[in-house]
Design a protein around this motif. Structure first.
Motif: not given
Ligand SMILES: Nc1ncnc2c1ncn2[C@@H]1O[C@H](COP(=O)(O)OP(=O)(O)OP(=O)(O)O)[C@@H](O)[C@H]1O
Ligand SMILES: [Mg+2]
Lengths: 231, 306
Positions: B197-199, B201
């Motif tokens: 999810v970090a990626q 975002y």
């Protein structure tokens, strides 16, 4: 705005999506229906670059997303609300939104706008995401994506486990976004909730795209639903 | 014999150990927390820091304070850069697969160690401390005239040791601020919690990983530069600190920085006190026993979640 052409992808060896094609325009809601395990989440992950496609093209405003490094996809204006929300559980509400703002948006103006849409988040800025109620978590997951001012939004089962009033809030939010020209790709199990707002519906079965049809056709012929997903 | 002055001495020695151990273990914990990588080569980054500190100080010559200051800046930067390169060329290639990273970092351990042996040799070499005033430990005694200070014979520490403790505290606070109060810290925590999810975002996870691996190794090197005026640089000096760091990280709770620091102070103090009153070997035995008990009664460590 988005055009998928014969996209195939999967996980180490196991191919899940097989030559899926789809198009989505600005201000349009396209809904993907399919049974559990049909590959709906896999399709969203493939668009976000979290799974590498084996073949095909995913054109977004003419750029093939398969050539874009995954971490630059959000910056093109694509907001992703994953299945199960997947908030940054130990970060606060404010920090979760901050991550969204890093990917795009107009800083404080965007943040204020999002908090205006979900006042309950504004009251809980310093609360950790994993202490929020299910409904608040969905608001935060939505708010996080809206913080990057997306032109296209991917929503994977946003109403999972929510009560009717929350579902209505999510639906209103989605419709309002559509009206501002955001293109929306929606995965949803609740066919009834979807048919009233979707423009087009795509059926996905065992990773293959079956027919794509206007939602109005389905509204008029509910029998078709039986044929595709057995409800 | 008064006991208290010896207690003070043991505490100071223990806090020096704790300071160095905390810096090193926080590096290990950060790498494990964010990247889920068990870095077996962490001790070699420590050793390289010490050896490079000697090299820099030796090349520069001049006043010990200047040579030391140069080493304090250059050695961690070099080691951090080397670690980033190792991350980008080795760990990334094997997709951070847990088992393969253990094997890869074991390989890295031997490569660094043997290359150091071939170039630097097997001698232990000292680095002069930047300053080194002797400070006697005072104590009180009752005399006819009331309470008076005296200095028990032979008991003392040095200004440098006290400075190491102070400097480590400042650095640890700095890391805490970095992790909790800055944008880059937020990015690291988000990556730790959900890489994908970090990626999605916009976070460049590859870059975060390289940075964290570099930062972790840099902290080990920094710890080594601080200790090398007390202990001398040697190509095998990484082993004990690596084991102790693992012990500290496990007691503290995997991935918890606060727990890591608390555990380092516990292990350091018990090491210092037991070494003063008994023997260093007993201190190591007790540290190992502490891990065993923590694992039995709090399997996730002192501050661990899950
Ligand atoms: N990480 C993974 N590794 C291997 N196979 C996976 C992985 N994730 C999903 N799959 C497989 O891919 C297929 C499609 O899964 P996917 O999550 O896309 O389904 P879905 O349509 O989203 O289902 P649901 O409605 O239950 O969410 C399933 O058979 C699943 O077992
Ligand atoms: Mg799914």
């Amino acid at each position: 705005m988005l055009e998928m052409r014969s996209v195939s992808s999967g996980y180490d060896g196991a191919r899940v999506l097989q030559e899926v094609s789809l198009s989505l325009s600005a201000g349009e809601i396209v809904c993907i229906l399919g049974r559990n395990g049909a590959g709906k989440t896999t399709m969203m992950k493939t668009i976000m670059g979290l799974i590498r496609a084996d073949s095909g093209q995913i054109l977004y405003h003419g750029t093939d997303l398969l050539d874009v490094p995954p971490h630059q996809i959000a910056g093109l204006g694509i907001g992703y609300i994953p299945q199960g929300r997947r908030l940054f559980s130990e970060l606060t509400v404010a920090e979760n939104l901050e991550i969204g703002l890093m990917a795009g948006g107009k800083g404080n103006a965007t943040r204020d706008k999002v908090l205006g849409m979900f006042p309950r988040l504004a009251e809980r800025l310093h609360q950790r995401a994993n202490t929020l109620s299910g409904g608040e978590q969905q608001m935060l997951a939505t708010g996080r994506a809206l913080c990057l001012e997306p032109q296209m939004l991917l929503l994977d089962e946003p109403t999972e486990g929510l009560q009717p009033s929350m579902i209505a809030l999510i639906r209103d939010t989605v419709v309002a976004l559509k009206e501002t020209g955001v293109g929306i790709l929606l995965v949803e199990q609740r066919v009834d909730a979807v048919l009233s707002i979707a423009d087009k519906v795509m059926f996905l079965e065992n990773g293959k795209s079956q027919d794509i049809m206007p939602a109005s056709t389905l509204r008029e012929n509910p029998d078709l639903l039986k044929k595709y997903i057995g409800v | 014999m008064e006991l208290a002055p010896y207690l003070i001495l043991g505490c100071i020695e223990g806090l020096v150990t704790a300071a160095v151990l905390a810096l090193m273990a926080v590096g290990l914990s950060l790498v494990f927390g964010v990247m889920r990588v068990v870095n077996v080569a962490h001790g070699e980054f420590f050793m390289l820091g010490a050896v490079l500190a000697w090299f820099v100080a030796d090349q520069l010559g001049g006043h010990p304070a200047i040579a030391f200051l140069a080493a304090l800046i250059i050695a961690p930067l070099l080691v951090g850069t080397l670690a980033m390169l190792a991350d980008m060329t080795i760990l990334k290639r094997i997709s951070y697969d847990p088992e393969r990273t253990i094997v890869a970092t074991i390989g890295l351990l031997y490569i660094i160690q043997q290359l150091t042996l071939m170039t630097y040799g097997s001698n232990a070499r000292p680095v002069e401390p930047p300053f080194n005033q002797r400070i006697a430990i005072p104590w009180f005694e009752w005399t006819d005239g009331g309470l008076s200070l005296y200095w028990p014979w032979g008991l003392g520490t040095t200004s440098y040791k006290l400075a190491v403790i102070g400097f480590a505290i400042i650095l640890l606070l700095g890391i805490w601020v970095l992790m909790t109060r800055t944008r880059i810290g937020l990015i690291m925590r988000a990556t730790q919690l959900d890489r994908d999810v970090a990626q999605a975002y916009g976070i460049n996870v590859d870059r975060v990983y390289a940075m964290v691996f570099g930062l972790g190794a840099g902290l080990a090197a920094l710890a080594a530069v601080l200790i090398v005026p007390i202990q001398q640089a040697h190509y095998l000096m990484g082993h004990d600190p690596l084991l102790l760091s693992f012990i500290v990280v496990i007691i503290g709770g995997l991935g918890s920085l606060v727990g890591t620091v608390i555990a380092a102070v516990m292990i350091g103090l018990s090491d210092g006190l037991i070494s003063v009153f008994f023997t260093p070997t007993l201190a190591k035995i007790i540290a190992t026993l502490m891990v065993t008990f923590v694992l039995i009664f709090r399997p996730s460590g002192l501050m661990g979640s899950k």
